[in-house]
Write an enzyme that holds these catalytic residues in place. Structure first.
Site, PDB file in Angstrom:
ATOM      1  N   LYS A  41     -42.717 -25.174 -40.874  1.00  0.00           N
ATOM      2  CA  LYS A  41     -41.348 -25.133 -41.380  1.00  0.00           C
ATOM      3  C   LYS A  41     -40.586 -26.371 -40.915  1.00  0.00           C
ATOM      4  O   LYS A  41     -39.952 -27.061 -41.691  1.00  0.00           O
ATOM      5  CB  LYS A  41     -40.696 -23.848 -40.853  1.00  0.00           C
TER       6      LYS A  41
ATOM      7  N   GLU B 194     -48.075 -28.187 -31.460  1.00  0.00           N
ATOM      8  CA  GLU B 194     -49.472 -27.833 -31.753  1.00  0.00           C
ATOM      9  C   GLU B 194     -49.870 -28.313 -33.143  1.00  0.00           C
ATOM     10  O   GLU B 194     -50.917 -28.944 -33.336  1.00  0.00           O
ATOM     11  CB  GLU B 194     -49.661 -26.309 -31.692  1.00  0.00           C
TER      12      GLU B 194
ATOM     13  N   GLY C 234     -40.097 -17.701 -39.772  1.00  0.00           N
ATOM     14  CA  GLY C 234     -41.530 -17.984 -39.711  1.00  0.00           C
ATOM     15  C   GLY C 234     -42.391 -16.740 -39.875  1.00  0.00           C
ATOM     16  O   GLY C 234     -43.317 -16.701 -40.677  1.00  0.00           O
ATOM     17  N   ARG C 235     -42.066 -15.699 -39.123  1.00  0.00           N
ATOM     18  CA  ARG C 235     -42.921 -14.499 -39.154  1.00  0.00           C
ATOM     19  C   ARG C 235     -42.701 -13.658 -40.404  1.00  0.00           C
ATOM     20  O   ARG C 235     -43.347 -12.623 -40.570  1.00  0.00           O
ATOM     21  CB  ARG C 235     -42.713 -13.676 -37.879  1.00  0.00           C
TER      22      ARG C 235
ATOM     23  N   GLU D  19     -41.899 -10.464 -31.658  1.00  0.00           N
ATOM     24  CA  GLU D  19     -40.995 -11.611 -31.680  1.00  0.00           C
ATOM     25  C   GLU D  19     -39.652 -11.176 -32.267  1.00  0.00           C
ATOM     26  O   GLU D  19     -38.603 -11.690 -31.903  1.00  0.00           O
ATOM     27  CB  GLU D  19     -41.596 -12.768 -32.485  1.00  0.00           C
TER      28      GLU D  19
ATOM     29  N   HIS E 286     -64.722   3.350 -29.518  1.00  0.00           N
ATOM     30  CA  HIS E 286     -65.754   3.183 -28.503  1.00  0.00           C
ATOM     31  C   HIS E 286     -65.287   2.281 -27.374  1.00  0.00           C
ATOM     32  O   HIS E 286     -66.100   1.772 -26.612  1.00  0.00           O
ATOM     33  CB  HIS E 286     -67.032   2.639 -29.148  1.00  0.00           C
TER      34      HIS E 286
ATOM     35  N   LYS F 241     -41.728 -24.114 -24.113  1.00  0.00           N
ATOM     36  CA  LYS F 241     -41.969 -25.327 -24.912  1.00  0.00           C
ATOM     37  C   LYS F 241     -41.308 -26.530 -24.257  1.00  0.00           C
ATOM     38  O   LYS F 241     -41.894 -27.600 -24.133  1.00  0.00           O
ATOM     39  CB  LYS F 241     -41.333 -25.174 -26.298  1.00  0.00           C
TER      40      LYS F 241
END
Ligand code: G6Q
Length: 548
Positions: free
Chosen positions: A210, A216, A272-273, A358, A389, A509
């Protein structure tokens, strides 16, 4: 104190729920079901193609009545209307929150600052469709004239988790002649492993960011450009054929060397999410094709309309959200498990972790007051039956209350002998075992030695929702995602928090940016951290030096 500024725990409905909780906290689901033979049908709801059984929750009609009253007292209706109207409900960033506009049909009108955003949404979708078709058909060629065989999405957080989840979820519908990979971590291993067996001449990178400034993503994008150019003879014109961008920041995109004609736009009113159905879904569209992508959007939209219009007592996301408020606020449940009995949904819990945590991992209300009630619980999960399991032991017999969402599909996309009936039998059996357990008497009656009886008792009374959907399709995936999006909205509205900002990701950050030069400095840097951080940095520098 006005109604709007009233604290949540001071509201009449909250106080009534506190009292009611005292009377119901010990009530066992065995008793609730025995007293009401129709409970399984009464506390179930079918709409927009989803069957939602919430009868195995520790609730009565009274609980629901009070939770619905709480929704009304906290102004949930007003908040829903404000979101759909394009009000700037993300108050700390002064932004509208309009992921619902991303799936609004052509011809609808949703205004942001007086401008109808729906035509722009469809213009971008059309541009994505044209591009996807060219890649899928082989018409889009790489720099050497070879067709594209590999698509790599580079992004992180909201620009990665949705695309990864959707690709895995809809793999059945994907173009198998193309390979899809996803690079997110700044750990070089992620990039190295993603490309190690690929030919740069056949590889297309989608740089999804965005802001187009994320550490990263930009680091990975630069490494991708180096890898591409190295493999393609160093001609920088190759970038135009092997890189496209998804972003809101055209200046940064061109600075990187990507032709803005190959940039797919979205807007600051998409968090973003909440962006996997925007241009961030370009990899999804290339994988499943534009028609399937539109089906996905239709599914989202159908759930949006249900959320916007259904009365709260028949509103799937509202009921789901209210149950979360109930367990976290009163039973003090810390976590919620999401257990899809569908292998294709293996990344769905990971996707939901960002969406839920978030969004609702906040400790202050909209006006900055520290809350005196728990907010967003921890979401986690794995696909069934694998989880059975491993960690289900704790859900069945541990000391914590973990409400579960079971998700199952009537039809499998891969019919194989008796597999699917066995899978679904496990969904039903787990929810049944959690709710009803096994008493000491039942265990004894099986001839269990006395010393083992306590170990083999299942207390039961462990709540769950069961969601049954006909089949996993792009459409039903859209509905499921929107169901959780709006459940998160419901929770956030009642907790009176900003579900759409994420200041909590900032501090780390910023500190990392300060530490990077300290790790790379040729001469000993002057460290002014706490003694732990400084020692760690020093140790890393020394060992790096010694062993390099
Ligand atoms: C999501 C967050 C966050 C964001 C990433 C990537 O809601 O805002 O996860 O998506 O930090 O950001 P960019 O898309 O700007 O690279």
């Amino acid at each position: 104190m006005t109604a709007a500024t009233q604290t949540l725990t001071g509201r009449p409905a909250w106080k009534a729920l506190e009292q009611h909780f005292q009377s119901i906290r010990e009530a066992h689901l065995r008793t609730l079901f025995a007293e009401d033979p129709k409970r399984g049908e009464r506390f179930a709801l079918e709409d927009v193609g989803l069957y939602f059984d919430y009868s195995k929750n520790r609730i009565t009609e009274e609980t629901l009545k009070l939770l619905l009253q709480l929704a009304n007292e906290t102004g949930l209706r007003r908040r829903i209307d404000a979101m759909f109207r394009g009000d700037k409900i993300n108050v700390t960033e002064n932004r509208a929150v309009l992921h619902v506009a991303l799936r609004a049909p052509r011809g609808e009108s949703i205004l942001v600052d007086g401008e109808n955003v729906v035509p722009n949404v469809h213009a971008v979708l059309d541009k994505m469709a044209a591009f996807s078709d060219r890649v899928r058909s082989g018409e889009w060629k790489g720099h050497t004239g070879k067709r594209i065989r590999n698509v790599i999405n580079i992004g992180i957080g909201g620009s990665d988790l949705g695309p990864v989840m959707a690709y895995e979820a809809l793999r059945h519908y994907s173009e198998r002649g193309l390979a899809f990979r996803f690079v997110s971590n700044v750990d070089g291993t992620d990039f190295a492993e993603a490309v190690h067996d690929l030919d740069p001449a056949e590889t297309l990178f989608i740089v999804s960011s965005k802001t187009f400034t994320t550490l990263e993503t930009m680091t990975n994008a630069h490494s991708a450009r180096d890898w591409s150019l190295q493999g393609l003879g160093g001609d920088s014109r190759a970038v135009a054929k092997h890189f496209v961008a998804v972003s809101t920041n055209s200046a940064k995109v061109s600075e990187f060397g990507i032709d803005t004609a190959n940039m797919f736009e979205f807007w600051d009113w998409v968090g973003g999410r909440y962006s996997m159905d925007s241009a961030i879904g370009l990899s999804t569209m290339i994988a499943i094709g534009p028609d399937n992508f539109r089906d996905l959007l239709t599914g989202f939209h159908e759930m949006d309309e249900h959320f916007r219009t259904a009365p709260f007592e028949r509103n799937l996301p509202v009921l789901m959200g209210l149950l979360v408020i109930w367990y976290s606020g009163f039973f003090r449940a810390e976590t919620i498990a999401v257990l899809p009995y569908e292998q294709y949904l293996k990344r769905f819990p990971a996707y939901l972790q960002q969406l839920t945590m978030e969004s609702n991992g906040k400790h202050v209300t909209l006006d900055g007051t520290v809350v005196d009630y728990p907010t967003g619980p921890i979401y986690w999960g794995e696909p069934g039956t694998n989880g059975q399991h491993s960690f289900y032991q704790l859900i069945h017999q541990g000391t914590r209350l973990i409400p579960c969402d079971f998700i199952g599909f009537v039809h499998t996309l891969n019919p194989l002998g008796r597999h699917h009936d066995m899978l679904l039998a496990n969904v039903f059996a787990q929810a049944e075992a959690l709710a009803f357990g096994k008493t000491a008497e039942q265990v004894k009656a099986e001839g269990t030695p006395d010393s083992l009886v306590p170990h083999r008792v299942f207390q039961g009374n462990r709540p769950s929702n069961t969601i049954i959907v006909e089949k996993l399709t792009p459409n039903t995936l859209g509905k499921l995602i929107a169901l959780y999006e709006h459940s998160v909205f419901t929770q956030g509205a009642i907790w009176n928090i900003d579900s759409f900002d994420q200041w909590g990701v900032e501090l780390g950050k910023v500190l990392a940016q300060r530490i990077i030069p300290e790790l790379e400095a040729k001469t000993e840097p002057k460290l002014e951290h706490d003694s732990s951080t400084s020692s760690l940095i020093l140790r890393y520098r020394q060992l790096k030096e010694k062993t390099s």
